[in-house]
Design an enzyme around this catalytic site. Sequence first.
Site, mmCIF file in Angstrom:
data_model
loop_
_atom_site.group_PDB
_atom_site.id
_atom_site.type_symbol
_atom_site.label_atom_id
_atom_site.label_comp_id
_atom_site.label_asym_id
_atom_site.label_seq_id
_atom_site.Cartn_x
_atom_site.Cartn_y
_atom_site.Cartn_z
ATOM 1 N N ASP A 102 2.145 1.963 3.439
ATOM 2 C CA ASP A 102 3.303 1.171 3.928
ATOM 3 C C ASP A 102 4.645 1.666 3.728
ATOM 4 O O ASP A 102 5.530 1.380 4.365
ATOM 5 C CB ASP A 102 3.275 -0.354 3.292
ATOM 6 C CG ASP A 102 1.689 -0.994 3.127
ATOM 7 O OD1 ASP A 102 0.972 -0.655 4.404
ATOM 8 O OD2 ASP A 102 1.406 -1.755 2.449
ATOM 9 N N HIS A 160 0.877 -1.243 -0.027
ATOM 10 C CA HIS A 160 0.218 -0.062 -0.011
ATOM 11 C C HIS A 160 0.711 1.254 -0.269
ATOM 12 O O HIS A 160 1.911 1.122 0.597
ATOM 13 C CB HIS A 160 -0.727 0.095 1.264
ATOM 14 C CG HIS A 160 -1.751 -0.909 1.706
ATOM 15 N ND1 HIS A 160 -1.275 -2.237 2.318
ATOM 16 C CD2 HIS A 160 -3.241 -1.087 1.308
ATOM 17 C CE1 HIS A 160 -2.550 -2.959 2.323
ATOM 18 N NE2 HIS A 160 -3.450 -2.281 1.913
#
Lengths: 435, 435, 435, 435
Positions: free
Chosen positions: B103, B100
Amino acid sequence: MTDFFGDIAPIRYEGPDSRNEFAFRHYDADAVIAGKTMREHLRFAVAYWHSFAWEGGDPFGGRTFDRPWYPQDTMEAMRVKADAAFEMFRILGAPYFCWHDLDVRPEGASFAESRDRLFEWVDYVQPKMKETGVKCLWGTANMFTHKRFMSGAATNPDPDVFAYAAATVKSCIDATHRLGGENYVLWGGREGYETLLNTDMGRERQHYGRFLQMVVEYAKKIGFAGTILIEPKPQEPSKHQYDYDVGTIYGFLKDFGLEGEVKLNIEQGHAILAGHSFEHELHLARQLGILGSIDMNRNDYQSGWDTDQFPNNVPEVALAYYEILKNGGLGTGGTNFDAKVRRQSIDPEDLILSHVGGMDVCAAGLKAAAAMLKDGELEKALTERYAGWDGEAAKTMLSGDLEQAAARVEAENLDPQPRSGRQERLENLVNRYVG
Amino acid sequence: MTDFFGDIAPIRYEGPDSRNEFAFRHYDADAVIAGKTMREHLRFAVAYWHSFAWEGGDPFGGRTFDRPWYPQDTMEAMRVKADAAFEMFRILGAPYFCWHDLDVRPEGASFAESRDRLFEWVDYVQPKMKETGVKCLWGTANMFTHKRFMSGAATNPDPDVFAYAAATVKSCIDATHRLGGENYVLWGGREGYETLLNTDMGRERQHYGRFLQMVVEYAKKIGFAGTILIEPKPQEPSKHQYDYDVGTIYGFLKDFGLEGEVKLNIEQGHAILAGHSFEHELHLARQLGILGSIDMNRNDYQSGWDTDQFPNNVPEVALAYYEILKNGGLGTGGTNFDAKVRRQSIDPEDLILSHVGGMDVCAAGLKAAAAMLKDGELEKALTERYAGWDGEAAKTMLSGDLEQAAARVEAENLDPQPRSGRQERLENLVNRYVG
Amino acid sequence: MTDFFGDIAPIRYEGPDSRNEFAFRHYDADAVIAGKTMREHLRFAVAYWHSFAWEGGDPFGGRTFDRPWYPQDTMEAMRVKADAAFEMFRILGAPYFCWHDLDVRPEGASFAESRDRLFEWVDYVQPKMKETGVKCLWGTANMFTHKRFMSGAATNPDPDVFAYAAATVKSCIDATHRLGGENYVLWGGREGYETLLNTDMGRERQHYGRFLQMVVEYAKKIGFAGTILIEPKPQEPSKHQYDYDVGTIYGFLKDFGLEGEVKLNIEQGHAILAGHSFEHELHLARQLGILGSIDMNRNDYQSGWDTDQFPNNVPEVALAYYEILKNGGLGTGGTNFDAKVRRQSIDPEDLILSHVGGMDVCAAGLKAAAAMLKDGELEKALTERYAGWDGEAAKTMLSGDLEQAAARVEAENLDPQPRSGRQERLENLVNRYVG
Amino acid sequence: MTDFFGDIAPIRYEGPDSRNEFAFRHYDADAVIAGKTMREHLRFAVAYWHSFAWEGGDPFGGRTFDRPWYPQDTMEAMRVKADAAFEMFRILGAPYFCWHDLDVRPEGASFAESRDRLFEWVDYVQPKMKETGVKCLWGTANMFTHKRFMSGAATNPDPDVFAYAAATVKSCIDATHRLGGENYVLWGGREGYETLLNTDMGRERQHYGRFLQMVVEYAKKIGFAGTILIEPKPQEPSKHQYDYDVGTIYGFLKDFGLEGEVKLNIEQGHAILAGHSFEHELHLARQLGILGSIDMNRNDYQSGWDTDQFPNNVPEVALAYYEILKNGGLGTGGTNFDAKVRRQSIDPEDLILSHVGGMDVCAAGLKAAAAMLKDGELEKALTERYAGWDGEAAKTMLSGDLEQAAARVEAENLDPQPRSGRQERLENLVNRYVG
Ligand SMILES: [Co+2]
Ligand SMILES: [Co+2]
Ligand SMILES: [Co+2]
Ligand SMILES: [Co+2]
Ligand SMILES: [Co+2]
Ligand SMILES: [Co+2]
Ligand SMILES: [Co+2]
Ligand SMILES: [Co+2]
């Protein structure tokens, strides 16, 4: 007539302060709210099966009830049972009833005999319907009890069972049509699987879809003007049932071009077993245009099997009727009690009073829902929450593309700020009507 | 490079009898079964978020891990984290990773800065990918952590959040495209509701469908050849999520004409939370033609929240790969470990060995599944069970109408007899391969 | 004082017909029912943690609230937070509050500093308590958030953590004692396990029992006259918690000779997570003599994690207070709202109104329960159902042996006939008071 | 003898590579592991009820099986059924069987006749037991099927039902004693409630405890040397059952001074329904000294009712036998299959092969468990994890008081650091034996 219910007089409305357990405190059939009588809104139906065919057994125990129509394997028993049923409809002032073929008459030695017996029952009850004014909300076929259906009806690996199911449904639609039934329901308790190891879901789903098309075509052909309904349930008796929930059935109907032909009969208990609230399933079906009718019987939230209990929680029931009112009512559908007294509730009074309590809870819920809708605060909050979407910019965005929407974020250096969802305030608001 | 993992050497295959916990006992990447190497079948991916961004918190506790890239709020931390991640990919011999935006880099002060930082990360890892040969299985946007998304992303009552979501997804598809990602995933943790009292599902569903159309159109426009995937989950963090399960999403895709454009990324844990077995969801998606990729992380059967544990039960995993093999593999999809070590597993070795164990369980399951399919007994039993439907009479019946099917029942006085479903025998058969 | 709550005036009772959301419709603190004021019956407490320490995060999202006392890591923030808390207690007219050490002050660099900071908070709030009349219902130690407790507090495999837990509880009992707290609570969120593979339940159970004995002994030694309470919860954060439910804790207390020393703080939400209704846990604790206090916050029936929502269903709450009234009240215990506003409820008004709604639902439930008990029909039905056991023959049988009981069956050719359990009639009866 | 099973020959051990479904691949009765033969470790028992008395019905369907001993209401049917049962025991090589009175003979018109019929069955099977060497693992009374028990047996509101239950249990212990049964089991499916509204749990619990004392006293009096066992189950058929789980029963036994007299028969499926893993319940019972016997039948994790399926997952079963081996075996207890073939498994072969598969899964699990225990790595990890508690300082702390423990924290400025729980590594370790 039978004297099964003794001298229980027809139940009357006595108002909220009544302490007479044989009276309605909320259900005042002729009282008008939101433009219709309560009778017209609620369209209560009694289910033949739980009240007259079920004998009180459960997976660990046998019959607990003692009824004049036991054993139920003769056509004479059919008549005694029908007499008692219509007596109960009369006592309750219930405008409708619902039935499966197996509830109302014993199976015969052949399909033909079974069908003839069904029609014999039709002949027997038609005069009673005329006399009492009680009508048929819906009929349905029991394609789950007999061992021939153990591996499915329309989804059986044996095509002969598909044929048998076709014959069975045909006979039940015919009977429903003759009775002037306002809907026809399919519930596929065995249309599912016990283990994927022996199952081809793709193939079974095709057969099931085709079966449903054939049912719809036949109903049209004979001029049956009622609604064809499917009842969702996620599991039990099967490990998985194809009619899992509203969302799943919607995709299935779309696949077979039936989303305009078939609606749903949604049961509170089945919604719960599928992990949804009842109002969720009603709301979703309403938005998808497939809300047809309801089975108003709750499941214990903590028992993982279908408990089919009478509703007893007014706040919950109010939210259900709120969705129904927003749907403009249930059309040909109604409020069926697919509910059974507990197996320890062995007295005739229990049969009557469980329905009285259920009807009253529904009536109280309806009144609360109507008041909420009329006052409009809940709707107003909803409208305000989504007001941003009513503007031109939002509509333009929706008809544009991803890049356009994204471009605006940078152009305007958007940093949207959250607004309170106000959940507790809305819950408090609802409690004004039910608390 | 970081020395976070110390001197842990790349994991090698040593065969079933190895007692070296830093070795594979089943995963022999280059070994060929069913016509492909295990690497090609399994297409393992490590998830950036659980292993590198999650700090060990849970609803009742804070950070338990201690990593060189904490705190994660600088671009320097981005690089230290990426170094460690690629070191782990190398040690494991994992061919893919997933991510993501949130992240891999901290958010910036504006959307533009956030996007630029994402691309800076892209620039940073591209050489590493080239060097190690590790590829991007899929990218995705985190549209659930930041408070701007607390009431939804595409389904937010505020159109500005829809725009922000559009910009976010655009940037993430762009990054995925630049990385040569083979798929793009959407998981809508906040695309649902906390309470129906403040929710208009109809409206939100329309916005969600339109959003997905815009995503598909944009991916096509930029020439992204990967698959667009939706990941089902029934609830958590929301009370109800619109992407409930495979059946529900299918109806949704049909409604927006996307059933040929979008496939599903199915997670074992989410299947379980929705009341389904993993193989059920895979089987159904396969039959509906929308099986795309898997998140191979189990949920504890008795914990009602998403536990995202590494798989550890070979018999279960074997049934999953059996479906995948019958699907002809996963195409551009793969086996992503959307799994996290327990928050008490605080050592770097735990990160490595949890993946080693998970990869080995998958490899063992794949081998069993391939053997089952090759031997063909399970398929043979299935074919025999439905053989009746292969005949002309059955096909005729399906293309006929209800009356014709019913007529045959009487004409032939049909009384179909049940045949054993043989569930236990089939379970025993499966246990030959996994027991 | 802070102006966090703006000009929200103290909430007043305005009666059932009030449409002012900032008023009570049922909670009339000084009104007397069943011999006590509602204030004395209900003994409402506000929880410091959910309303003042929790920042709106969930497993998939971060902080959504914005409060003047953020970040919470300074002693100045401690004071701003305490000011706001007491302002809310005043606005609500809540007679009590509850707290963990970690809610009220940030941890220090050493245990000693943490303890000193706790006492500094005590010094800070004591004048406020005097001024407002708000009292401490109970204090407790947070032994689940910090990573030192990740594998348990009293049940940690490391004896040093046991010691740390002992020091922590000692400091919290000391603080509670200084505040005149009426109870001290232990909730063992980490006293359980994540996996049996690394757990010796026998050993951990012994440590836990001994710890509890030490706590009880210390409380006596310092003259703490309040009740020591344990709060059951089956799981979350742990896979399994030792304080599973009332029945389990009872056996544990018996084993360590504590069944007369320790009572239970029962939470509605935890009862539900354990598969029980709230009234079940209250009834059982009452019968076992260990009902101490309640956490009156519901769990969503369909979310498998601890949702800690404000109560909003009067029929359910009425059954809880019915048990409490039959228990003769809660003694030193009270009605604590271990409840949090939803993370989307970000406004100060939401904090106030969620409590107003919860207090009102409890008050309505109490009124219904008191009326049911006063009218006595439910109790009368119960007495009649068991009347057979009041006879001499039954008592003789119970004091006799199996053979004597069996002999009577044959001698009298006993064939006992079932009597209706009347469940639906009793449900209807309850609905007279809440429907 | 009956020819119900046709020419199925006794099942032989053929080793792991056998592809003969009528052979054991793991269960080699005379093979010795961990110092005993597999026969002695496993002590397999077949349950009379599921295999011979249950007719294939479920809550939505009737009989699917067709057996020579139907209808089961005559004493001739008793004999035909017993013949078939012993034939199956012989084919399987099962050393034990278990029974309820109602499974083995039809009820009579009076209690005396029922009892006499039970003894007639005893007389009929004793020669068969002698001839085949098959023994009785345990007997039990069915006090849940007949309507007289609908509101409980020992906990019935009617004292006459308590007496009837006493007579029933007496007759069943007598029969078990005559058969040389090694245990006597009580399972209280109706010892619970449907609704708290009509229930006095305190009173019922007292009756239940006294009943159990009377049973224990009677068993002693007649010299029955077997173990008295209670089988926990949380719910179904009742909404709540008093024998909820191991932890609950322990407190109950303590209350009535029976914790040294009564042990538990733990069923995998019931553990799961109570929210526990099977190994949890076994571990806890072991640590509490009350592990007696097991019912080795799984529940579907996702079906909320008792599915009583044969075990089929070796990794799970291995963890169960690991606990049993650590318990030093089951003493007089054994491995009973309280399992039924699915109702679609209608062939005699299904009855045989379901047991063959179940026995083989147990044997494979036992072998894995024995190897794990012998290798000792799992135990070693456990010992190391708790090593701190073996030191003198820790023991001193436990025998000291809260202040002493707390004082050390400050004196030593303790700041205990977490150590990894290594869950995934331990899971990987277990998979070496079962994966
Ligand atoms: Co139902
Ligand atoms: Co229904
Ligand atoms: Co997940
Ligand atoms: Co996932
Ligand atoms: Co809670
Ligand atoms: Co609590
Ligand atoms: Co069972
Ligand atoms: Co059992």
